[in-house]
Scaffold this active site. Structure first.
Site, PDB file in Angstrom:
ATOM      1  N   GLU B 195       0.516  -1.039  -0.296  1.00 15.57           N
ATOM      2  CA  GLU B 195      -0.280   0.063   0.082  1.00 15.57           C
ATOM      3  C   GLU B 195       0.527   1.183  -0.112  1.00 15.57           C
ATOM      4  OE1 GLU B 195      -0.690  -2.074   2.140  1.00 15.57           O
ATOM      5  OE2 GLU B 195      -2.449  -3.121   1.619  1.00 15.57           O
ATOM      6  N   HIS B 264     -10.830  -4.175  10.775  1.00 14.55           N
ATOM      7  CA  HIS B 264     -10.691  -3.778   9.402  1.00 14.55           C
ATOM      8  C   HIS B 264     -12.165  -2.963   9.555  1.00 14.55           C
ATOM      9  CE1 HIS B 264      -7.917  -7.081   8.493  1.00 14.55           C
ATOM     10  NE2 HIS B 264      -7.923  -6.867   7.441  1.00 14.55           N
TER      11      HIS B 264
HETATM   12  C1  LIG Z   1      -2.175  -4.086   4.397  1.00 18.48           C
HETATM   13  C2  LIG Z   1      -3.293  -4.882   4.528  1.00 18.48           C
HETATM   14  N1  LIG Z   1      -3.843  -5.128   3.098  1.00 18.48           N
HETATM   15  C3  LIG Z   1      -4.212  -5.876   1.971  1.00 18.48           C
HETATM   16  C4  LIG Z   1      -5.225  -6.785   3.025  1.00 18.48           C
HETATM   17  C5  LIG Z   1      -5.866  -7.541   2.170  1.00 18.48           C
HETATM   18  N2  LIG Z   1      -5.269  -9.098   2.406  1.00 18.48           N
HETATM   19  C6  LIG Z   1      -5.606  -9.758   3.728  1.00 18.48           C
HETATM   20  S1  LIG Z   1      -5.081 -11.650   2.937  1.00 18.48           S
HETATM   21  C7  LIG Z   1      -4.617 -10.880   1.860  1.00 18.48           C
HETATM   22  C8  LIG Z   1      -4.074 -11.615   1.062  1.00 18.48           C
HETATM   23  C9  LIG Z   1      -2.305 -12.068   2.000  1.00 18.48           C
HETATM   24  O1  LIG Z   1      -1.974 -13.399   1.253  1.00 18.48           O
HETATM   25  P1  LIG Z   1       0.038 -13.963   1.438  1.00 18.48           P
HETATM   26  O2  LIG Z   1       0.427 -13.034   2.518  1.00 18.48           O
HETATM   27  O3  LIG Z   1      -0.277 -14.674   0.805  1.00 18.48           O
HETATM   28  O4  LIG Z   1      -0.906 -14.345   2.932  1.00 18.48           O
HETATM   29  P2  LIG Z   1      -1.798 -15.724   3.122  1.00 18.48           P
HETATM   30  O5  LIG Z   1      -2.896 -15.631   3.220  1.00 18.48           O
HETATM   31  O6  LIG Z   1      -1.644 -16.770   1.872  1.00 18.48           O
HETATM   32  O7  LIG Z   1      -1.972 -16.941   3.743  1.00 18.48           O
HETATM   33  C10 LIG Z   1      -4.714  -9.288   1.488  1.00 18.48           C
HETATM   34  C11 LIG Z   1      -4.573  -8.691   0.688  1.00 18.48           C
HETATM   35  C12 LIG Z   1      -4.543  -6.103   4.205  1.00 18.48           C
HETATM   36  N3  LIG Z   1      -5.719  -7.156   5.534  1.00 18.48           N
HETATM   37  N4  LIG Z   1      -3.398  -5.447   4.643  1.00 18.48           N
END
Ligand SMILES: Cc1ncc(C[n+]2csc(CCOP(=O)(O)OP(=O)(O)O)c2C)c(N)n1
Ligand SMILES: [Mg+2]
Lengths: 341, 461
Positions: B195, B264
């Protein structure tokens, strides 16, 4: 998926892991899987709300690394946290009751699926903001180094989180100050709907610490013994005062990102193939049976025990009352400081 | 034993859905993980997997049925060897009552009079937002936002959209549905989860002459980007003596959804509204969402555009015009009244309007004003109304301390002190992080009952 560090036949199942340990890993992984399936069911029934991220498919990661940990070691992770909590010995009842938002949950119902903690088990959360837990993990390690003990912190994060700026900042500080932290990248190949290839041209996350001087390696996360072995090496490195270590653990999530993910970004065949050919629990099951460390009946008994633990947790989580309304205003400050409004 | 399969909740805000398609038929053997059916939520079509194995004994809700409530039985599963008659013993099927989107009629803005003379006489802009007799169509806020972006992207090829999951996934909340297809991956860009990085990159692109729309999956994550938004986007025009600024839009859902917990659920309206250099929009209706987003994209300044997940699926009347915009700094009077002024914006408007209906039953006529933009604020419309009603209640979802309501109270006190018959009351969310537990979350959020109570207080009833 990277090549296994050792194929099923060459794992050291008989060498440096006892039959009992192997059975324990089977038990622990199965507990996570069945717990998560139950959580999915309760979500469908409306008993769990909000975001709920299941760990199914990734069980060998936390179980393998917990096998390399000792009392006093700390762990911190993202919102996909149920498996980590069960693996470090938190009570399935308390975890499930938090998922249903009840008084007996680990956060008295105030945190929910993504925000749970246990001081007793040195579990520092459950964090809802992608990558926020990475510098926090380094800070936990900082506190241990400061106090002069030999504890290690496991800071877990995803392949998506690995691209966040604060990860790079943390690597630099952790190496600069020789912090005893194992950075564990759970590379399940997707960040929500974005595959690793669509998010970076430097997909070898274990190499990303090199320019800061941090060693790392890739590990087959569907092989609990390979995870344990890599974990032991990383932990030894940290405990001996040599600073941080990076483990990129190649794993896979079978379910959607959260309960509301239509999962159009990958085929069902891709998921099915992983389940059929690389399932971590099935792998240990086979090791146990072919090595004659357990009989089908032994394993059935474990299955049965787990079913009852999970059912009990579910019942508990339904019966535990909602938190008292007074809880709305508790725990905002650590002392009795007056509220501002 | 036969077990009932219940309609699953497939998203935090789902209360009902459409059973789009059965992929198994009665008598089929099912193993765990098989897809039983496709279910349409307000956001997407989801595959519904079987948890247990068995035989699909009976389908209780036919495919194509909409408005199926979460937890209603939709089918009966039999255990292997069990007779189909076991299915009949399961309870009667839930009938699908078609509950369409609640449609809220939009009233044309009212005309306030400004006849007084004097130094600080409010002069509200009472012109209609679109010409009388304009044909209207029904749209959800979600569709209105997408159309606004699509229309502006057709109009100006320097406009592009960037954010997490905006392209191939079609938007985490499906706001950018179809945009990748129409505009291609040069203009609809999936970013990594970075972000602070992509917000800053957007600022640079704006300096470079483009018109970025930066989507935050939710504004909770924009806190990571706060430095670029405030220090770079908002202040550069000033610091460069007017040479360069950042004409761009930061948009996404803001505020509480349902049960998503403390990290959130925050409403950032008051935060952004406190920053000079930013413009801040927080729309309620679909027509406003569309007209204001189009204005935001054309605006030569950085604009914070605060949407709301709960409002995305609500339907409103939207003018059926090729091109229409709504100017910033022009409030909208949704309901005229003489007893009290209720000022709100965004999701707060649904509580304000509900409260006004309730109050009318008790003979209290509330004037309900939707600010629509928090920077600039249409003080004239508010002050003109205060002169008429002499009582004010503000309604917002954010925290009480340093709220926008606090600011409005101070302006009203300074500029309309002699017209007030009661202190202004600010109805806000509670002064606590958002709890997860259902009962506590309900307590923490603003409700229409809170608004009714505040109005009774200022009207001494
Ligand atoms: C700073 C931030 N940006 C976006 C989100 C929304 N979001 C939650 S999980 C996620 C994907 C994360 O993927 P990864 O790091 O690969 O972990 P996984 O879910 O695969 O365990 C996103 C975009 C968030 N929670 N926090
Ligand atoms: Mg991932």
């Amino acid at each position: 998926m990277a090549a296994r560090k050792g194929s099923a036949s060459s794992t050291k199942a008989g060498a440096n892991v006892s039959a009992d340990e192997l059975k324990q890993y089977y038990h622990d992984m199965l507990l996570i899987r069945r717990f998560e399936e139950k959580a999915g069911q309760l979500y469908g029934m409306g008993l769990i709300g909000g975001f709920c991220h299941l760990y199914i498919g990734q069980e060998a990661v936390v179980v393998g690394l917990e096998a390399a940990a000792k009392e006093g070691d700390k762990r911190v992770t993202s919102y996909r946290d149920h498996g980590h909590m069960l693996a470090c010995g938190m009570d399935p009842k308390g975890v499930m009751a938090e998922l249903t938002g009840r008084e007996d949950g680990y956060s008295k119902g105030k945190g929910g699926s993504m925000h749970m903690f246990s001081k007793e088990k040195h579990f520092y959360g459950g964090h809802g903001i992608v990558a926020a837990q990475v510098p926090i993990g380094a800070g936990l390690a900082f506190s241990d180094k400061y106090k002069g003990n030999d504890n290690v912190t496991f800071a877990y994060f995803g392949d998506g989180a690995a691209n966040q700026g604060q990860v790079a900042e943390t690597y630099n500080m952790a190496q600069l100050w020789d912090l005893p932290v194992v950075f564990v990248i759970e590379n399940n190949q997707y960040a929500m709907g974005t595959s690793v290839q669509r998010a970076t041209k430097s997909p070898d996350f274990y190499e990303r610490g090199l320019s800061y001087g941090i060693a790392g390696e890739a590990v087959d996360g569907m092989d609990v013994l390979a995870v344990k072995e890599a974990g032991e090496k990383a932990v030894a490195h940290c405990r001996s005062g040599k600073g941080p270590y990076i483990l990129e653990i190649k794993t896979y999530r079978y379910r959607g990102h959260s309960m509301s993910d239509p999962a159009k970004y990958r085929t069902r065949e891709e998921v099915q193939k992983m389940r059929d050919e690389r399932d971590a629990i099935e792998h240990v099951r086979q090791l146990l049976l072919t090595g004659k460390h357990a009989t089908e009946d032994d394993l059935k008994a474990i299955d049965k025990e787990i079913k009852s633990i999970v059912n009990e947790a579910a019942e508990f989580s339904k019966e535990s009352p909602e938190p008292s309304l007074d809880e709305l205003y508790t725990d905002i400050y650590a002392d009795a400081a007056p509220q501002n409004a | 034993m036969a077990t009932k399969i219940l309609m699953p909740a497939l998203s935090p805000t789902m209360e009902e859905g459409t059973l789009a398609k059965w992929l198994k038929k009665e008598g089929d053997t099912v193993s765990s993980g098989d897809i039983l059916a496709e279910i349409e939520t307000d956001k997407a079509t989801m595959e519904f997997e079987a948890v247990d194995e068995g035989v699909l004994g009976k389908i209780l809700v036919a495919e194509g049925t909409s408005g199926v409530k979460v937890n209603d039985p939709i089918a009966v599963m039999l255990e292997e060897g069990e007779d189909a008659s076991a299915a009949d013993e399961a309870e009667a099927p839930a009938t699908a009552d078609d509950a369409g989107d609640a449609q809220e009629a939009e009233k044309a803005p009212a005309k306030a009079k400004s006849s007084d003379e004097g130094d600080d006489v409010p002069r509200p802009d009472t012109s209609p937002d679109w010409p009388e007799g304009t044909p209207m169509k029904t749209q959800t806020v979600r569709e209105a936002l997408r159309d606004a972006m699509a229309e502006e992207m057709r109009r100006d090829d320097s406009v592009f959209l960037m954010g997490e999951e905006v392209a191939e996934y079609q938007g985490a909340y499906k706001i950018s549905q179809g945009l990748l297809d129409e505009f291609g991956d040069k203009r609809v860009i999936d970013t990594p989860i970075t972000e602070h990085g992509f917000a800053g990159l957007g600022v640079g692109a704006a300096f470079g002459g483009l018109r970025p729309i930066v989507e935050f999956m939710t504004f909770n994550f924009a806190m990571q980007a706060m430095d670029q938004i405030v220090n770079s986007a908002a202040k550069t025009l000033y610091m460069s003596g007017g040479q360069m600024g950042a004409p761009m839009v930061f948009r996404g859902p803001n505020g509480a959804a349902a049960r998503v917990g403390a990290q959130h659920s925050q409403d950032y309206g008051a935060w952004y509204a406190s920053v000079p250099g930013l413009k801040v929009v927080q729309p309620y209706s679909a027509a406003d969402a569309k007209g204001l987003l189009k204005s935001a994209i054309r605006d030569p300044n950085p604009v914070i555009f605060l949407e709301n997940e709960i409002l995305y699926g609500r339907s409103f009347d939207v003018p059926d015009l090729e091109d229409f915009t709504i100017p910033f700094g022009k409030a909208k009077i949704w309901r005229e009244g003489s007893d009290v002024t209720i000022v709100s914006w965004g999701i707060g408007m649904s509580h304000a309007l509900e409260a006004a209906d309730k109050l009318a039953e008790d003979g209290i006529e509330a004037e309900v004003i939707d600010l629509r933009t928090l920077r600039p604020i249409d003080y004239d419309t508010v002050l003109a109304s205060v002169r008429k009603t002499n009582r004010v209640v503000t309604v917002e979802e954010g925290f009480p301390v340093a709220s926008l309501g606090n600011h409005l109270s101070s302006v009203i006190m300074e500029r309309a002190f002699d017209y007030l018959d009661a202190p202004v009351i600010n109805v806000t969310g509670k002064d606590v992080p958002m709890p997860y537990a259902a009962n506590l979350e309900k307590l923490a959020l603003v409700t229409f009952e809170d608004v009714v109570e505040a109005v009774k207080k200022v009207t001494y009833r």
